[in-house]
Each structure stands twice: as C-alpha cells, then as structure tokens.
Design a protein around this motif. Structure first.
Motif, mmCIF file in Angstrom:
data_model
loop_
_atom_site.group_PDB
_atom_site.id
_atom_site.type_symbol
_atom_site.label_atom_id
_atom_site.label_comp_id
_atom_site.label_asym_id
_atom_site.label_seq_id
_atom_site.Cartn_x
_atom_site.Cartn_y
_atom_site.Cartn_z
ATOM 1 N N ARG A 6 0.840 -1.195 0.000
ATOM 2 C CA ARG A 6 0.000 0.000 0.000
ATOM 3 C C ARG A 6 0.874 1.244 0.000
ATOM 4 O O ARG A 6 2.041 1.204 0.359
ATOM 5 N N SER A 7 0.306 2.369 -0.379
ATOM 6 C CA SER A 7 1.073 3.615 -0.439
ATOM 7 C C SER A 7 1.584 4.045 0.933
ATOM 8 O O SER A 7 2.610 4.695 1.031
ATOM 9 N N ASP A 8 0.874 3.653 1.997
ATOM 10 C CA ASP A 8 1.314 4.028 3.345
ATOM 11 C C ASP A 8 2.249 2.989 3.955
ATOM 12 O O ASP A 8 2.631 3.097 5.112
ATOM 13 N N SER A 9 2.679 1.996 3.166
ATOM 14 C CA SER A 9 3.564 0.962 3.700
ATOM 15 C C SER A 9 4.995 1.462 3.878
ATOM 16 O O SER A 9 5.832 0.756 4.418
ATOM 17 N N SER A 10 5.271 2.677 3.431
ATOM 18 C CA SER A 10 6.620 3.230 3.591
ATOM 19 C C SER A 10 6.710 4.195 4.778
ATOM 20 O O SER A 10 7.748 4.819 4.978
ATOM 21 N N ILE A 11 5.642 4.302 5.565
ATOM 22 C CA ILE A 11 5.675 5.198 6.722
ATOM 23 C C ILE A 11 6.738 4.719 7.715
ATOM 24 O O ILE A 11 6.996 3.525 7.821
#
Length: 71
Positions: free
Chosen positions: A20-25
């Motif tokens: 997901r796009s937020d998996s790099s937080i």
C-alpha cells in the motif's frame, strides 16, 4: 516489539509487504530488550528506529524530529 497476538516484528513485516502507499511510513519500535540480535533483526524486518525503555525524552524527540523534517 513484544506485544500479544502479533508482535512488532510480525506487524512491521505485514505492513511492509502490503504494498500500500502508506507501507513506507516510518515505524519506530519501543523495547525493554538489550539484545543486539533483536535490534539487528528489527532493522532487517523494516523497523526504522528502535527506542529502549525507559524512554529518554530527548532521544525520542530527536528520532521523531528526524522523520517529521522529511515531511
């Protein structure tokens, strides 16, 4: 890192694999462990930083600051 049901390492691996796009937080783990092997495994799993308990407030602020400056 040590939580019931799903520990921090398992949780981090699941987040990082999600795609997901937020998996790099940034993920910051809190632990009472002094085990160097656990620290290395945490980094390999995708945890960005580890803070040892008892928490040093200045160290916490420094780590949080390094991630908030990137925003």
């Amino acid at each position: 890192l040590h939580m019931p049901v799903m520990n921090g390492l398992e949780t981090t691996a699941k987040i990082r694999r999600s795609g997901r796009s937020d998996s790099s937080i940034p993920i910051i783990a809190f632990t009472a462990s002094d085990d160097p092997a656990e620290y290395c495994f945490s980094i390999e799993t995708g945890i960005d930083a580890t803070i040892k308990k008892p928490i040093d407030f200045r160290h916490l602020c420094s780590i949080l600051g390094s991630y908030t400056e990137q925003v």
